[in-house]
Design a protein around this motif. Structure first.
Motif, PDB file in Angstrom:
ATOM      1  N   ILE A  66      12.122  -4.719 -10.256  1.00  0.00           N
ATOM      2  CA  ILE A  66      12.205  -3.501  -9.437  1.00  0.00           C
ATOM      3  C   ILE A  66      10.851  -2.814  -9.386  1.00  0.00           C
ATOM      4  O   ILE A  66      10.405  -2.380  -8.327  1.00  0.00           O
ATOM      5  N   LEU A  67      10.175  -2.722 -10.510  1.00  0.00           N
ATOM      6  CA  LEU A  67       8.849  -2.103 -10.557  1.00  0.00           C
ATOM      7  C   LEU A  67       7.863  -2.871  -9.678  1.00  0.00           C
ATOM      8  O   LEU A  67       7.074  -2.268  -8.954  1.00  0.00           O
ATOM      9  N   GLY A  68       7.921  -4.187  -9.718  1.00  0.00           N
ATOM     10  CA  GLY A  68       7.038  -5.007  -8.881  1.00  0.00           C
ATOM     11  C   GLY A  68       7.271  -4.763  -7.404  1.00  0.00           C
ATOM     12  O   GLY A  68       6.315  -4.630  -6.625  1.00  0.00           O
ATOM     13  N   VAL A  69       8.523  -4.689  -6.991  1.00  0.00           N
ATOM     14  CA  VAL A  69       8.848  -4.413  -5.588  1.00  0.00           C
ATOM     15  C   VAL A  69       8.347  -3.030  -5.198  1.00  0.00           C
ATOM     16  O   VAL A  69       7.756  -2.835  -4.141  1.00  0.00           O
ATOM     17  N   PHE A  70       8.546  -2.046  -6.062  1.00  0.00           N
ATOM     18  CA  PHE A  70       8.095  -0.683  -5.791  1.00  0.00           C
ATOM     19  C   PHE A  70       6.578  -0.635  -5.616  1.00  0.00           C
ATOM     20  O   PHE A  70       6.068  -0.038  -4.676  1.00  0.00           O
ATOM     21  N   LEU A  71       5.839  -1.262  -6.520  1.00  0.00           N
ATOM     22  CA  LEU A  71       4.370  -1.251  -6.425  1.00  0.00           C
ATOM     23  C   LEU A  71       3.888  -1.959  -5.169  1.00  0.00           C
ATOM     24  O   LEU A  71       2.957  -1.507  -4.515  1.00  0.00           O
ATOM     25  N   ALA A  72       4.516  -3.052  -4.805  1.00  0.00           N
ATOM     26  CA  ALA A  72       4.128  -3.764  -3.585  1.00  0.00           C
ATOM     27  C   ALA A  72       4.392  -2.910  -2.358  1.00  0.00           C
ATOM     28  O   ALA A  72       3.592  -2.852  -1.427  1.00  0.00           O
ATOM     29  N   ALA A  73       5.502  -2.183  -2.337  1.00  0.00           N
ATOM     30  CA  ALA A  73       5.843  -1.332  -1.196  1.00  0.00           C
ATOM     31  C   ALA A  73       4.903  -0.146  -1.082  1.00  0.00           C
ATOM     32  O   ALA A  73       4.674   0.372  -0.002  1.00  0.00           O
ATOM     33  N   CYS A  74       4.318   0.268  -2.189  1.00  0.00           N
ATOM     34  CA  CYS A  74       3.404   1.419  -2.168  1.00  0.00           C
ATOM     35  C   CYS A  74       1.977   1.007  -1.871  1.00  0.00           C
ATOM     36  O   CYS A  74       1.065   1.813  -1.992  1.00  0.00           O
ATOM     37  N   GLY A  75       1.767  -0.236  -1.511  1.00  0.00           N
ATOM     38  CA  GLY A  75       0.411  -0.652  -1.154  1.00  0.00           C
ATOM     39  C   GLY A  75      -0.428  -0.999  -2.354  1.00  0.00           C
ATOM     40  O   GLY A  75      -1.622  -0.762  -2.368  1.00  0.00           O
ATOM     41  N   GLY A  76       0.193  -1.578  -3.394  1.00  0.00           N
ATOM     42  CA  GLY A  76      -0.531  -1.910  -4.602  1.00  0.00           C
ATOM     43  C   GLY A  76      -1.606  -2.949  -4.407  1.00  0.00           C
ATOM     44  O   GLY A  76      -2.541  -3.030  -5.164  1.00  0.00           O
ATOM     45  N   GLY A  77      -1.528  -3.749  -3.383  1.00  0.00           N
ATOM     46  CA  GLY A  77      -2.542  -4.762  -3.149  1.00  0.00           C
ATOM     47  C   GLY A  77      -2.763  -4.956  -1.685  1.00  0.00           C
ATOM     48  O   GLY A  77      -2.012  -4.483  -0.855  1.00  0.00           O
ATOM     49  N   GLU A  78      -3.826  -5.657  -1.385  1.00  0.00           N
ATOM     50  CA  GLU A  78      -4.136  -5.886   0.023  1.00  0.00           C
ATOM     51  C   GLU A  78      -4.676  -7.294   0.150  1.00  0.00           C
ATOM     52  O   GLU A  78      -5.548  -7.703  -0.602  1.00  0.00           O
ATOM     53  N   SER A  79      -4.158  -8.046   1.082  1.00  0.00           N
ATOM     54  CA  SER A  79      -4.628  -9.402   1.268  1.00  0.00           C
ATOM     55  C   SER A  79      -5.865  -9.414   2.143  1.00  0.00           C
ATOM     56  O   SER A  79      -6.058  -8.527   2.957  1.00  0.00           O
ATOM     57  N   PRO A  80      -6.710 -10.440   1.994  1.00  0.00           N
ATOM     58  CA  PRO A  80      -7.894 -10.523   2.851  1.00  0.00           C
ATOM     59  C   PRO A  80      -7.521 -10.581   4.324  1.00  0.00           C
ATOM     60  O   PRO A  80      -8.238 -10.089   5.163  1.00  0.00           O
ATOM     61  N   GLU A  81      -6.357 -11.173   4.638  1.00  0.00           N
ATOM     62  CA  GLU A  81      -5.925 -11.256   6.031  1.00  0.00           C
ATOM     63  C   GLU A  81      -5.716  -9.870   6.632  1.00  0.00           C
ATOM     64  O   GLU A  81      -6.129  -9.596   7.740  1.00  0.00           O
ATOM     65  N   SER A  82      -5.062  -8.968   5.872  1.00  0.00           N
ATOM     66  CA  SER A  82      -4.829  -7.635   6.415  1.00  0.00           C
ATOM     67  C   SER A  82      -6.135  -6.873   6.526  1.00  0.00           C
ATOM     68  O   SER A  82      -6.308  -6.059   7.417  1.00  0.00           O
ATOM     69  N   ASP A  83      -7.088  -7.130   5.626  1.00  0.00           N
ATOM     70  CA  ASP A  83      -8.404  -6.511   5.716  1.00  0.00           C
ATOM     71  C   ASP A  83      -9.100  -6.914   7.011  1.00  0.00           C
ATOM     72  O   ASP A  83      -9.659  -6.097   7.710  1.00  0.00           O
TER      73      ASP A  83
ATOM     74  N   ASN B 101      -1.503  -2.377   4.358  1.00  0.00           N
ATOM     75  CA  ASN B 101      -0.320  -1.743   3.785  1.00  0.00           C
ATOM     76  C   ASN B 101      -0.676  -0.522   2.948  1.00  0.00           C
ATOM     77  O   ASN B 101       0.031  -0.182   2.001  1.00  0.00           O
ATOM     78  N   GLN B 102      -1.753   0.131   3.309  1.00  0.00           N
ATOM     79  CA  GLN B 102      -2.172   1.311   2.563  1.00  0.00           C
ATOM     80  C   GLN B 102      -1.928   2.571   3.385  1.00  0.00           C
ATOM     81  O   GLN B 102      -1.806   2.514   4.594  1.00  0.00           O
ATOM     82  N   MET B 103      -1.895   3.690   2.700  1.00  0.00           N
ATOM     83  CA  MET B 103      -1.709   4.976   3.369  1.00  0.00           C
ATOM     84  C   MET B 103      -3.076   5.527   3.783  1.00  0.00           C
ATOM     85  O   MET B 103      -3.521   6.562   3.302  1.00  0.00           O
ATOM     86  N   ARG B 104      -3.741   4.780   4.665  1.00  0.00           N
ATOM     87  CA  ARG B 104      -5.042   5.174   5.197  1.00  0.00           C
ATOM     88  C   ARG B 104      -5.161   4.632   6.607  1.00  0.00           C
ATOM     89  O   ARG B 104      -4.648   3.553   6.922  1.00  0.00           O
ATOM     90  N   PHE B 105      -5.850   5.397   7.451  1.00  0.00           N
ATOM     91  CA  PHE B 105      -6.198   4.880   8.765  1.00  0.00           C
ATOM     92  C   PHE B 105      -7.404   3.968   8.600  1.00  0.00           C
ATOM     93  O   PHE B 105      -8.315   4.277   7.812  1.00  0.00           O
ATOM     94  N   ALA B 106      -7.435   2.865   9.335  1.00  0.00           N
ATOM     95  CA  ALA B 106      -8.579   1.959   9.267  1.00  0.00           C
ATOM     96  C   ALA B 106      -9.823   2.635   9.836  1.00  0.00           C
ATOM     97  O   ALA B 106     -10.928   2.407   9.365  1.00  0.00           O
ATOM     98  N   GLU B 107      -9.636   3.463  10.829  1.00  0.00           N
ATOM     99  CA  GLU B 107     -10.742   4.192  11.452  1.00  0.00           C
ATOM    100  C   GLU B 107     -10.524   5.676  11.167  1.00  0.00           C
ATOM    101  O   GLU B 107      -9.521   6.237  11.582  1.00  0.00           O
ATOM    102  N   THR B 108     -11.475   6.300  10.483  1.00  0.00           N
ATOM    103  CA  THR B 108     -11.300   7.709  10.117  1.00  0.00           C
ATOM    104  C   THR B 108     -12.106   8.641  11.004  1.00  0.00           C
ATOM    105  O   THR B 108     -12.137   9.844  10.753  1.00  0.00           O
ATOM    106  N   GLU B 109     -12.734   8.103  12.038  1.00  0.00           N
ATOM    107  CA  GLU B 109     -13.418   8.969  13.002  1.00  0.00           C
ATOM    108  C   GLU B 109     -13.302   8.361  14.399  1.00  0.00           C
ATOM    109  O   GLU B 109     -13.651   7.209  14.614  1.00  0.00           O
TER     110      GLU B 109
END
Length: 177
Positions: A17-34, A62-70
Motif C-alpha cells: 500500500i505504501l509503495g502504491v501511495f508513493l508512486a501515485a504521489c510522483g515518487g519517481g519519474e521515468s526518462p520517457e516522461s522527462d 507525474n509530478q505536481m509541477r508544470f513543465a513550463e513555468t513561464e
C-alpha cells in the motif's frame, strides 16, 4: 507460528500500500516522461481566426509541477491555452487557472478555496482574481480555454487548484506591452 505468518502478511500488505501511495504521489519519474515533458512544454503558434496565439502547457510527468513555468503573450491578445495532461498516474488530475495578479496572498486564497469549491466545480472557486480556467484534465486528457490576455503588461500567476497541488504547481504568465 500462525501469528508470525499473519504479522508477515500484514507487513507485506502495508509495504504494498505504501509503495502504491508513493508512486501515485510522483515518487519517481521515468526518462520517457522527462523527454515528453521537455519536447514541447510550450509551443507557441501565431494564428488567425478565433485566437491570436496558441500555447500548449503540460505537467512535468507525474509530478505536481508544470513543465513550463513561464509563458509569454502580448497585452490584449486572444490566447488559446491547451493543457495536455501527459501524466500517467491516476492521482495527477490537473487544471489551469490564470489569475489577474501574482500576489502570493491571492494565489494562496484561490488555491485553498479550490478544495472548498469541490469536484463538481472542477476545484475552481468563485473568485474575481480568476481571468480564465480550464476544466479538470484526467491523466492522458487534453483540455483548453480561450481568453484575452490582460491589457496591462506585467506578470500574472497561473496555478493548478486540484487539492494539494496549488502550492507547488504554479507558473508565471508574462504579458508584454
Amino acid at each position: 507460528m500462525m501469528r508470525s505468518m499473519l504479522r508477515t502478511a500484514y507487513t507485506v500488505l502495508l509495504v504494498g500500500i505504501l509503495g502504491v501511495f508513493l508512486a501515485a504521489c510522483g515518487g519517481g519519474e521515468s526518462p520517457e516522461s522527462d523527454a515528453s515533458a521537455s519536447e514541447s512544454s510550450e509551443s507557441t503558434t501565431e494564428q488567425s481566426g478565433d485566437f491570436d496565439r496558441e500555447i500548449t502547457l503540460q505537467p512535468e510527468g507525474n509530478q505536481m509541477r508544470f513543465a513550463e513555468t513561464e509563458l509569454t503573450v502580448e497585452a490584449g491578445e486572444t490566447v488559446r491555452l491547451v493543457f495536455d495532461n501527459v501524466a500517467e498516474s491516476p492521482s495527477m488530475v490537473h487544471n489551469v487557472l490564470i489569475l489577474n495578479t501574482n500576489d502570493e496572498d491571492v494565489v494562496e486564497r484561490v488555491g485553498t478555496a479550490g478544495q472548498s469549491a469541490g469536484e463538481s466545480e472542477g476545484y475552481v472557486p468563485d473568485d474575481d482574481a480568476i481571468i480564465a480556467h480550464t476544466p479538470l484534465a484526467q491523466p492522458g486528457e487534453t483540455v483548453e480555454v480561450t481568453f484575452t490576455a490582460p491589457e496591462e503588461s506585467g506578470e500574472y500567476t497561473y496555478v493548478c487548484t486540484y487539492p494539494g497541488h496549488w502550492s507547488m504547481m504554479q507558473g508565471t504568465l508574462v504579458v508584454e506591452g
